[in-house]
Design an enzyme around this catalytic site. Structure first.
Site, PDB file in Angstrom:
ATOM      1  N   GLU A   1       0.830  -1.324   0.038  1.00 26.62           N
ATOM      2  CA  GLU A   1       0.011   0.022   0.025  1.00 26.62           C
ATOM      3  C   GLU A   1       1.136   1.136   0.063  1.00 26.62           C
ATOM      4  O   GLU A   1       2.035   1.145   0.376  1.00 26.62           O
ATOM      5  CB  GLU A   1      -0.811  -0.129   1.140  1.00 26.62           C
TER       6      GLU A   1
ATOM      7  N   ASN B   1     -12.297  -1.663  -0.853  1.00 26.75           N
ATOM      8  CA  ASN B   1     -11.449  -2.098   0.150  1.00 26.75           C
ATOM      9  C   ASN B   1     -12.260  -1.660   1.445  1.00 26.75           C
ATOM     10  O   ASN B   1     -12.680  -0.568   1.687  1.00 26.75           O
ATOM     11  CB  ASN B   1     -10.191  -1.586   0.355  1.00 26.75           C
ATOM     12  N   GLU B   2     -12.659  -2.562   2.419  1.00 26.98           N
ATOM     13  CA  GLU B   2     -13.090  -2.438   3.684  1.00 26.98           C
ATOM     14  C   GLU B   2     -14.285  -1.245   3.569  1.00 26.98           C
ATOM     15  O   GLU B   2     -14.254  -0.422   4.307  1.00 26.98           O
ATOM     16  CB  GLU B   2     -12.373  -1.942   4.767  1.00 26.98           C
TER      17      GLU B   2
ATOM     18  N   TYR C   1      -6.515  -9.356  11.341  1.00 27.30           N
ATOM     19  CA  TYR C   1      -5.172  -9.128  11.909  1.00 27.30           C
ATOM     20  C   TYR C   1      -5.204  -9.860  13.366  1.00 27.30           C
ATOM     21  O   TYR C   1      -5.922  -9.612  13.857  1.00 27.30           O
ATOM     22  CB  TYR C   1      -4.712  -7.831  11.820  1.00 27.30           C
TER      23      TYR C   1
ATOM     24  N   GLU D   1      -5.848  -9.436   3.450  1.00 26.27           N
ATOM     25  CA  GLU D   1      -5.075  -8.749   4.628  1.00 26.27           C
ATOM     26  C   GLU D   1      -5.150  -9.592   5.982  1.00 26.27           C
ATOM     27  O   GLU D   1      -6.267  -9.744   6.363  1.00 26.27           O
ATOM     28  CB  GLU D   1      -5.833  -7.212   5.061  1.00 26.27           C
TER      29      GLU D   1
ATOM     30  N   GLN E   1       2.162  -6.210   5.191  1.00 24.41           N
ATOM     31  CA  GLN E   1       2.572  -5.671   4.138  1.00 24.41           C
ATOM     32  C   GLN E   1       3.973  -5.877   3.540  1.00 24.41           C
ATOM     33  O   GLN E   1       4.804  -5.934   4.346  1.00 24.41           O
ATOM     34  CB  GLN E   1       1.998  -4.556   3.654  1.00 24.41           C
TER      35      GLN E   1
HETATM   36  O1  AHR Z   1      -2.886  -2.845   6.150  1.00 19.17           O
HETATM   37  C1  AHR Z   1      -3.034  -1.502   6.973  1.00 19.17           C
HETATM   38  C2  AHR Z   1      -4.640  -1.081   6.703  1.00 19.17           C
HETATM   39  O2  AHR Z   1      -5.247  -2.091   7.565  1.00 19.17           O
HETATM   40  C3  AHR Z   1      -5.308  -1.057   5.318  1.00 19.17           C
HETATM   41  O3  AHR Z   1      -4.892  -0.062   4.560  1.00 19.17           O
HETATM   42  C4  AHR Z   1      -6.669  -1.525   5.715  1.00 19.17           C
HETATM   43  O4  AHR Z   1      -7.502  -2.079   4.497  1.00 19.17           O
HETATM   44  C5  AHR Z   1      -6.647  -2.181   7.021  1.00 19.17           C
HETATM   45  O5  AHR Z   1      -7.595  -1.572   7.809  1.00 19.17           O
END
Ligand code: AHR
Length: 512
Positions: free
Chosen positions: A44, A191-192, A259, A316, A365
């Site tokens: 990103e 995205n999201e 995450y 992600e 990332q």
């Molecule tokens: O990876 C960091 C961020 O996490 C991304 O930009 C977003 O899609 C997510 O919330």
């Protein structure tokens, strides 16, 4: 599971170490393939992921093509990254692709409002990204702007990259130096969209998706794989509505973002390098939640898509800690320890074992951001423990999935426990079998007896990733503290394979 206590008579102190035992039964009765796209990456416009990562100052003393760093390209080529998601993330929903084409000195500037408020000069745009993908030998995965863009903008971006016609937009690509269409097939529609991508309800997003998807056209040689913005973690209602409202023929995949936050508290996520066993244990519990998420989202998808045509794309994932001290909090720069290698291996084992539905993923990332493969400091670079896991696991890409039954001992900490071992296995086109084991237990070696039904093999070799401490990291001064080593702890015993897996280690075996 049997626990073997061995007294150490060398020091004559009452020192004991223990070894747990596990059993594994592998079969080759499967028609499933582990998609290589499970090993995808994400880059990103955030911190030093792109700028100062892939794309550097022209004066930086490293080998470059244009401003793309070639030492990084070469390191990533070794692990065969199949796809690269770009330009975000949250950034994708404020990115306007037309700002990133044409003469660089005339490109508009913008403020990256999501990530540190930096000035984005748009010097890294569509052509630069696609040049990077070509150098890497990887497939581009574009995330289109739904939050602050328009259907026309996305539709023209696809035409710009993929059309070979005489249209003005296709001609513009040619004028900008690329006569042939790029044939970009992976397109994320937002995205999201439940969060930074527009705070939408699933019902609203499903309508938006259909409108955008209707104008996401196929051009010759580039049939699109459209990926819907999927749920946040355990938002099962989001998956339900998307699957119900969007026809399955119009969606190649649906994304999932999850995450591993060590403390579970987004306000104080925990350090990347300073943690005790209690925090490590809780981190691994949170990491293992991926199994539950994938299982439950897949079960919802099964109701609407029993033939499993729609992919679950975990685009992600990874560990998200507090940033390193003294770094910009908006840049999400974190170190990467042996713990993170165990997190990577465990997630990849989960994805491999759910390859009937999980057909894509992207670690967040690639460079200098969150759970990175590579860290850089000006011209210096290092490979993280997570990089070595992707190196070790690349053998599973597009290989035949091997089903298994595993009985694992528990890793016990205080009054809590979790399965100490997780595993996945595959057979490649040459007939070689690869088995990847992660032992999450910090103290106990684990002896695993494996039966291999219908699988013929004579010899075994292996690689291991481990280190003295779970908090160990690679640094610019000591970049090889954690690296792959030959593994000698596996042997043939009759028809069985017997492996002794050291505490806190990841091992991949090759049987041939
Ligand atoms: O990876 C960091 C961020 O996490 C991304 O930009 C977003 O899609 C997510 O919330």
């Amino acid at each position: 599971m049997k626990k073997i206590l061995t007294l150490c008579f060398v020091c004559l102190a009452c020192f004991a170490y223990s070894q747990e035992t596990a059993t594994l039964a592998l079969s080759n009765d499967s028609k499933l393939t582990i998609s290589k796209y499970i090993y995808g990456q994400f880059a990103e416009h955030l911190g030093h992921g792109i700028y100062g990562g892939f794309w550097v100052d022209k004066d930086l003393p490293v080998e470059k093509q244009d401003r793309i760093r070639l030492d990084i390209v070469n390191a990533l080529k070794k692990i065969k990254i199949p796809s690269l998601r770009w330009p975000g993330g949250c950034f994708a929903d404020e990115y306007h692709w037309r700002d990133g084409i044409g003469p660089r000195d005339q490109r508009p500037r913008m403020v990256n409002t999501n990530w540190g408020g930096t000035t984005e000069d748009n010097s890294f745009g569509t052509h630069e990204f696609l040049e990077l993908c070509s150098l890497l030998g990887t497939e581009p995965y574009f995330a289109a702007n739904v939050g602050s863009g328009t259907v026309e903008e996305m539709s023209k971006w696809i035409e710009y990259t993929n059309s070979n016609s005489g249209s003005t937009i296709a001609q513009l690509r040619k004028q900008n130096g690329h006569p042939e269409p790029y044939k970009v097939t992976f397109w994320g529609i937002g995205n999201e969209s439940w969060g930074c991508g527009g705070n939408m309800t699933p019902e609203f997003y499903a309508n938006e998706y259909k409108r955008y998807a209707a104008f996401a056209k196929n051009y010759p040689g580039a049939p699109l794989k459209k990926i819907a913005s999927g749920p946040n973690s355990d938002d099962y209602n989001w998956t339900e509505v998307i699957m119900k409202d969007i026809p399955t023929w119009d969606m190649w995949g649906i994304s999932l973002h999850y995450y591993t936050v060590p403390t579970g508290d987004w306000g104080h996520k925990g350090s990347a390098t300073k943690f005790d066993e209690k925090e490590y244990f809780e981190t691994m519990e949170r990491c293992l939640k991926m199994e539950e998420l994938v299982t439950k989202h897949a079960a919802i998808m099964d109701k609407y898509d029993p033939k499993k045509n729609v992919a679950l794309v975990v685009d992600e994932w990874g560990v998200w800690t507090d940033v390193e001290q003294g770094t910009n909090p908006g840049f999400l720069y974190q170190q990467n320890s042996l713990r993170d290698a165990l997190i990577a291996a465990t997630n990849l084992n989960i994805f491999n074992n759910h390859c009937d539905r999980v057909k894509g993923a992207a670690l967040a990332q690639t460079i200098n951001v969150l759970q990175s493969l590579i860290l850089t400091d000006k011209e210096k670079m290092l490979l993280t423990p997570t990089y070595h896991i992707f190196d070790m696991y690349k053998v599973h890409q597009d290989a035949k999935y091997l089903p298994m039954q595993l009985t694992s001992p528990d890793y016990v900490s205080g009054d809590k426990k979790l399965p100490a071992v997780n595993v996945s296995a595959s057979q490649d086109a040459a007939g070689k079998v690869h088995i990847s084991f992660a032992n999450l237990d910090l103290h106990n070696d684990i002896k695993i007896s494996t039966s291999l039904k219908d699988i013929k093999w004579k010899s075994v070799t292996g690689q291991i990733l481990t280190s003295a401490n779970i908090t160990d990291v690679n640094t610019f001064d000591k970049p090889n503290t954690i690296s792959l080593k030959d593994f000698k702890g596996a042997k043939k015993d009759g028809d069985n394979l017997v492996v002794t897996l050291p505490a806190k280690s990841v091992v991949t075996l090759e049987l041939f």
